[in-house]
Write an enzyme that holds these catalytic residues in place. Structure first.
Site, PDB file in Angstrom:
ATOM      1  N   ASP A  36       0.862  -1.339   0.055  1.00  0.00           N
ATOM      2  CA  ASP A  36       0.026   0.020   0.080  1.00  0.00           C
ATOM      3  C   ASP A  36       0.918   1.319   0.147  1.00  0.00           C
ATOM      4  O   ASP A  36       0.595   2.210   0.871  1.00  0.00           O
ATOM      5  CB  ASP A  36      -1.038   0.043   1.201  1.00  0.00           C
ATOM      6  CG  ASP A  36      -2.350   0.008   0.830  1.00  0.00           C
ATOM      7  OD1 ASP A  36      -2.737   0.376  -0.439  1.00  0.00           O
ATOM      8  OD2 ASP A  36      -3.018   0.068   1.703  1.00  0.00           O
ATOM      9  N   ILE A  37       1.828   1.459  -0.967  1.00  0.00           N
ATOM     10  CA  ILE A  37       2.824   2.283  -0.918  1.00  0.00           C
ATOM     11  C   ILE A  37       2.191   3.691  -1.336  1.00  0.00           C
ATOM     12  O   ILE A  37       2.352   4.736  -0.930  1.00  0.00           O
ATOM     13  CB  ILE A  37       3.925   2.184  -2.136  1.00  0.00           C
ATOM     14  CG1 ILE A  37       4.824   0.913  -1.382  1.00  0.00           C
ATOM     15  CG2 ILE A  37       4.644   3.211  -2.314  1.00  0.00           C
ATOM     16  CD1 ILE A  37       5.333   0.391  -2.630  1.00  0.00           C
ATOM     17  N   ARG A  38       1.114   3.402  -2.064  1.00  0.00           N
ATOM     18  CA  ARG A  38       0.416   4.639  -2.378  1.00  0.00           C
ATOM     19  C   ARG A  38      -0.034   5.600  -1.186  1.00  0.00           C
ATOM     20  O   ARG A  38      -0.109   6.885  -1.266  1.00  0.00           O
ATOM     21  CB  ARG A  38      -1.045   4.349  -3.128  1.00  0.00           C
ATOM     22  CG  ARG A  38      -1.251   4.951  -4.237  1.00  0.00           C
ATOM     23  CD  ARG A  38      -2.573   4.567  -5.182  1.00  0.00           C
ATOM     24  NE  ARG A  38      -2.698   3.164  -4.971  1.00  0.00           N
ATOM     25  CZ  ARG A  38      -3.621   2.315  -5.580  1.00  0.00           C
ATOM     26  NH1 ARG A  38      -4.457   3.194  -6.125  1.00  0.00           N
ATOM     27  NH2 ARG A  38      -3.510   1.293  -5.510  1.00  0.00           N
ATOM     28  N   TYR A  39      -0.689   5.004  -0.294  1.00  0.00           N
ATOM     29  CA  TYR A  39      -1.286   5.903   0.993  1.00  0.00           C
ATOM     30  C   TYR A  39      -0.112   6.286   1.904  1.00  0.00           C
ATOM     31  O   TYR A  39      -0.409   6.856   2.849  1.00  0.00           O
ATOM     32  CB  TYR A  39      -2.202   5.040   1.506  1.00  0.00           C
ATOM     33  CG  TYR A  39      -3.340   4.902   0.588  1.00  0.00           C
ATOM     34  CD1 TYR A  39      -4.164   5.808  -0.276  1.00  0.00           C
ATOM     35  CD2 TYR A  39      -3.466   3.458   0.026  1.00  0.00           C
ATOM     36  CE1 TYR A  39      -4.987   5.597  -1.505  1.00  0.00           C
ATOM     37  CE2 TYR A  39      -4.274   3.217  -1.100  1.00  0.00           C
ATOM     38  CZ  TYR A  39      -5.315   4.134  -1.690  1.00  0.00           C
ATOM     39  OH  TYR A  39      -6.035   3.848  -2.726  1.00  0.00           O
ATOM     40  N   ALA A  40       0.803   5.426   2.039  1.00  0.00           N
ATOM     41  CA  ALA A  40       2.048   5.500   2.947  1.00  0.00           C
ATOM     42  C   ALA A  40       3.009   6.722   2.500  1.00  0.00           C
ATOM     43  O   ALA A  40       3.257   6.601   1.222  1.00  0.00           O
ATOM     44  CB  ALA A  40       2.636   4.354   3.479  1.00  0.00           C
TER      45      ALA A  40
END
Lengths: 570, 558
Positions: A25-29
């Site tokens: 979930d790199i997008r949100y982190a």
């Protein structure tokens, strides 16, 4: 354009499921950031009985973190700040605070800069370049750290300061400084910055209750016990740093449904994730700058660009082409909403060792979605351990993913002698194979050895006995790759030698003592004269150095130089 | 026939079932069909002595049997190699992939939506510079590089090939032996399980391997092995443990992680945490649940497993073939529902149903599980999937934003913090069921904390707090309480050396709340003025703290 990539991602040769599993979930982190705040007062440089100083140990530790971050998470931001220094360097011109590195991703240059403060030589160069002072204020140092965080333009998901010191009461004589430090520390807490104390051994013992108890963060997520004892050895320190630094990021959070109306929520974690050699990036030949890759879809006949809506998906069976809409493909993968559904329980003895298809995951209760989850989870765990059973559950990790069955295998918490957790409590989530995953094997007819033969083999087995630990093997491919890069980056003539543990390691337990014994003075002299010391491994060279009381540093060449020096003199 | 069907039952049933399945599977049998069935049955049963058929299925039964698509079969691939222990022992072996996560053989390809031809869809990859124009460059003008932290290091393919880690090809060599208990099952990595047998027709190998297998079995130990598939592949470290069956014996090899793959997470202990501990009653309810949901039947001699996952066909394949099959004949109809038969296979076995429901009810009573409504996943999904429709997103976002502000302002503030105390205070006071005095006390606690630091910045923060407090107290009808607090503050000025702070109060003329301002106050204007004025004289005499203030000012300016 971004949408495009997202859409066609799955077209790639690589296994999309695998890729998804690894993605967290790199997008949100945002980025994770970590500041090493290091006490540089003279006490830190005093030699202890292990023949190193607390400062030296800290620098080695930071060095290790730098190089391993380069390998495993190069997106993380790191900084090094000294306090209690003579000179100062920081954006607000506070005295006695020296920012060696501001928050940035670690690179070759920074590793080299750290190197110069390592060891005996480092102590001197530190004194010359930066110097010590006793007038520093911890509040100022914390202030500078918080500025470092706020100067970063990127979104930061995790802000942490690790404070390395061996002084348990820095402002004993100045209560106003102590007060300011406390206030500043609580300000940091409010802004979500975590402050950890990495206290180092000092004569008489480190007493956290004198000062630091009010300074450091104890989040509800972490044990007070983990603060634990002071670190005397580099390994202890590293272990503590790693345990702190690994931010647990759940791959996903979902509900575990026990039955109608009884659901608890859990976070799913990957405790093991294959580290891979990074993929190459394309650079423009002229400038060495990275180029972007764009993938375009177009109509072969007309040459016009195709939008995702202009295509459908198809498979050919027999000679018939079967066409589906993309939505239909999603639909046929959809069985149920993501989650874990309990089927029932089985005795642990029915868990087959050889039924394995992919790396297991780990679950731990998550209070944010369903409150009260921890209690039920803990009751389940206790009882499963007690009754020696595992649970079978149907598992759908993401939307539009077909179900798999998993065994939820209970694991009790274990602590080491220092009350630091070595094994966390929770369930391992082990994937069970479907009928399709088993293959027929053309086995060889059974021929059974007689007792004599088996006994002989037992002797062989006993001889090569060692204690397996998963951390004992480094991946030689990755290590070699990074050593090559390091050599290129730092302009070394040759990459640093690597000990391939997969060739020797386990046997090493057996071989090592043999090697040590056989290394008589004559033999070493022979090696020195023949210039063949380089053929020996680093541990052997270290052992030789120890034997003759030589100080050689950690690099192979340094060891060789030390030994050669010793034997040419004598 | 596009799909291989399970033909384990009646020979010509395949076609018949196929036909029926395509039309309507749950139709009552016609008289003619019944007649046919009787005939077939007669024929089949007459074969009994010869063929050993002991069952005859009705069409419906065979439909159910046959609606399971055959499991994917692959030819076993042999992997001949040598197992070595040290330099002394070499055993010829052959390995087979015994278990691996099977994937669908064919993948989806893109076709043009109108022509349905895949030739019409072409893909091209271009490289471009990271400038404003996205200048394209040809592939020949690019070289390969790698990231080393923040640095990018050009590293050509040729150099890389030359410098990379090299292996000597195929390998299965034992590095050492360890107690079984040290190799935990959750360490396993990789995607396959290998079974290792002695090479065929090699008696020496067979005996040696058998000796090793039995030695390991008896000592309860496992081998740690360096495994390389072939010259081009990367080395692995794995475990090989013995497996002894009636018909064969072998070593089972599974890969283990490298140090780089491990992640040491620490989780809060569940034992001592206040929310983690379960009561005796709760524990025994869970105990009962586990018993009632047991998937095994133990009759004392044998344990029967009611739910063997390894006998279930992968539902993904079943569903895929069902849909493909359907679409092949009805391309324009929507997808059929999931076959109920398949659904049953994925559910809890029927044998369980009765007993566990009671224990589940008990569990429901004893544990309070409350959905906190924070289904993060869903919100995110909503945003992603509605991304095309900008208007809708805008309105949605607006709504979620509002929602966030509300929760931020009210839901999340539970006490007056030190960062934005005035704001926290205001939020808390405005909450319906708040206790004004308690919250005010929290605020004053913060103020006194700040004042201890004697720093201009904290003085200003404290001033804000007091101003807000005065304002809210007036509104809340708590003027007396505020006046009392202010008097206490004044009384403390001397003792705590807060003269310069008091000066600020006087400057901003923060007086007691007067009768004119709030009805519940008993203070008149003169008294209020007097209250501040009286302190002005001692202020002048204390010049020392002003120097202090200067130091703080300096700090402030830095």
């Amino acid at each position: 354009m971004a949408d495009w990539h997202a859409h066609f991602q799955n077209e790639d040769e690589e296994d999309p499921e695998e890729a998804e599993d690894n993605e967290e979930d790199i997008r949100y982190a945002g980025r994770d950031s970590l500041i090493f705040l290091i006490d540089a007062s003279e006490a830190m440089f005093e030699m202890n009985n292990e023949d190193t100083s607390a400062f030296d140990m800290t620098i080695q530790c930071v060095h290790r973190v730098y190089t391993s971050k380069i390998i495993s998470s190069e997106r993380d931001l790191l900084a090094v700040v000294f306090f209690g220094t003579q000179k100062h360097k920081n954006s607000v011109d506070f005295k006695h605070v020296y920012v060696l590195h501001d928050l940035d991703t670690p690179g070759a240059k920074r590793v080299l800069e750290l190197d110069q403060f390592e060891g005996e030589k480092g102590k001197r160069s530190f004194k010359d370049q930066i110097g010590h002072s006793t007038d520093g204020s911890l509040a100022d140092a914390l202030w500078v750290c918080s500025n470092l965080f706020s100067d970063v333009r990127l979104k930061l998901s995790h802000k942490r300061i690790m404070l390395f010191t061996n002084n348990d009461n820095p402002h004993a004589k100045d209560s106003s400084k102590a007060r300011m430090a406390r206030t500043k520390a609580s300000d940091l807490r409010e802004t979500g910055i975590i402050l950890d104390l990495m206290h180092l051994r000092k004569p008489g013992g480190f007493d956290t209750s004198l000062f630091y108890r009010d300074i450091v963060s104890v989040t509800e997520d972490e044990d007070g016990a983990a603060q634990g004892r002071e670190s005397a050895k580099l390994d202890d320190l590293l272990r503590k740093v790693w345990a702190r630094d690994y931010k647990k990021k759940a791959t996903t959070r979902l509900n575990l449904k026990l039955g109608e109306g009884v659901e608890l929520s859990v976070g799913v974690y990957n405790l093991i994730r294959s580290a891979r050699k990074p993929t190459a990036i394309r650079l423009y030949r002229e400038t060495n700058e990275p180029v972007k890759t764009k993938t375009r879809w177009f109509n072969g006949e007309t040459g016009s660009l195709l939008l995702p809506s202009d295509t459908k998906k198809a498979q050919v069976y027999g000679r018939r082409q079967i066409v589906l809409e993309k939505e239909e493909i999603e639909e046929l993968m959809r069985f149920d909403a993501p989650g874990l559904v309990l089927i029932g329980f089985k005795p642990l003895s029915l868990l087959k060792k050889h039924h394995y298809i992919r790396t297991s995951q780990f679950i731990y209760p998550e209070e944010t979605m369903i409150t009260g989850s921890s209690t039920l989870f803990s009751a389940l765990l206790t009882k499963c351990l007690e009754k020696e059973v595992f649970a079978v559950a149907r598992y759908i990790p993401r939307r539009n993913t077909p179900p798999r069955f998993v065994a939820l295998v209970p694991q009790g918490e274990q602590l080491d002698d220092e009350q630091v957790q070595t094994i966390p409590p929770g369930f391992h989530l082990m994937f069970l194979p479907y009928a399709d995953d088993k293959r027929k094997v053309d086995f060889t007819e059974k021929t059974v050895a007689n007792e004599d033969q088996t006994e002989k083999m037992k002797q062989v087995v006993q001889k090569l006995r060692f204690k397996y630990r998963p951390e004992s093997f480094e991946n030689p491919v990755i290590q070699k790759h990074f050593r090559n890069l390091e050599a290129l980056a730092l302009d070394l003539k040759e990459p640093e030698e690597m000990e391939d543990l997969t060739r020797s390691a386990a046997g090493g337990a057996e071989k090592k003592p043999k090697l040590m014994e056989s290394m008589g003075t004559d033999e070493i002299r022979q090696h020195v004269q023949g210039g063949t010391l380089g053929k020996l491994t680093v541990p052997v060279l270290k052992e030789v150095c120890k034997q003759y009381g030589l100080k050689g540093g950690g690099k192979k060449q340094e060891l060789i130089d030390a030994i050669t020096g010793h034997f040419t003199e004598h | 026939l596009p799909f291989p069907l399970n033909t384990s039952s009646i020979g010509d049933g395949g076609d018949a079932a196929e036909r029926q399945w395509k039309t309507s599977p749950r139709k009552e049998l016609t008289a003619q069909q019944k007649e046919g069935m009787r005939m077939v049955k007669k024929v089949m049963l007459s074969l009994d002595e010869v063929g050993g058929l002991d069952e005859v299925f009705t069409f419906r039964e065979s439909v159910e049997r046959l609606s399971i698509f055959k499991k994917i079969e692959r030819k076993p691939m042999t992997w001949p190699c040598q197992l070595t222990i040290g330099s002394g022992i070499t055993i010829n072996i052959v390995g087979y992939k015994a278990m691996t996560e099977e994937k669908v053989k064919k993948s989806w390809m893109s076709v043009d939506a109108k022509t349905l031809r895949k030739e019409d869809v072409r893909r091209e990859t271009v490289y471009c510079l990271n400038d404003d124009n996205e200048t394209e460059v040809s592939k020949e003008d690019t070289i390969q590089g790698f990231r080393y932290g923040s640095d990018i290091i050009p590293f050509s393919q040729v150099d890389q090939e030359q410098m990379k880690y090299k292996t000597d090809g195929k390998c299965f060599s034992v590095l050492g032996f360890t107690k079984s208990a040290q190799v935990l099952q959750h360490y396993y990595v990789g995607r396959q399980v290998l079974q290792v047998f002695a090479a065929k027709d090699d008696e020496h190998a067979a005996v040696a391997l058998s000796a090793l297998i039995h030695a390991l079995q008896e000592l309860d130990m496992m081998a740690i092995v360096r495994y390389i598939y072939d010259r081009r592949s990367n080395p692995q470290v794995g475990v090989a443990f013995p497996m002894i069956k009636d018909k064969y014996e072998c070593l089972v090899y599974i890969q283990l992680p490298f140090m780089e793959d491990l992640r040491q997470f620490t989780f809060t202990s569940l034992k001592n945490s206040k929310r983690g501990t379960a009561s005796e009653e709760q524990l025994s309810a869970v105990d009962a649940l586990i018993d009632s949901m047991s998937l095994v039947v133990d009759d004392g001699e044998e344990i029967e497993d009611l739910f063997k996952v390894s006998k279930i066909p992968n539902p993904h394949f079943q569903r895929l073939f069902q849909c493909l099959h359907f679409k092949a004949f009805q391309p324009d109809k929507p997808l059929p529902p999931i076959d109920p038969h398949l659904k049953t296979m994925l559910d809890r076995p029927q044998e369980l149903n009765a007993s566990y429901i009671l224990s589940m009810e008990q569990l429901k009573k004893l544990f309070t599980l409350q959905d906190s409504g924070k289904k993060k996943e869903q919100k995110i999904a909503q945003q992603i999937f509605k991304d095309n429709d900008t208007e809708e997103v805008a309105s949605k976002r607006g709504r979620t934003d509002d929602f966030n502000i509300v929760t931020l302002a009210e839901g999340n503030v539970t006490a007056v913090g030190s960062l934005t105390p005035a704001k926290d205070f205001q939020t808390l006071v405005r909450q319906k069921n708040s206790n004004f005095r308690e919250v005010t006390n929290q605020l004053m606690e913060r103020v006194y904390q700040f004042l201890e630091v004697k720093n201009r910045e904290y003085y200003m923060k404290s001033m804000d707090c007091i101003k807000i407090c005065r304002e809210e107290a007036g509104k809340a009808g708590e003027s007396k309480f505020f006046n009392m607090l202010l008097k206490t503050l004044k009384a403390n000025v001397e003792a705590k050396g807060l003269q310069d702070f008091w000066e600020l109060i006087v400057q901003d003329s923060i007086t007691l709340i007067t009768k004119d301002e709030a009805a519940d106050s008993a203070v008149n204007n003169d008294e209020a003025k007097q209250f501040l004025a009286a302190e002005e004289k001692p202020m002048e005499t204390s010049a020392v703290p002003e120097d202090d203030g200067d130091v703080d000012d300096l700090l402030d300016m830095m």
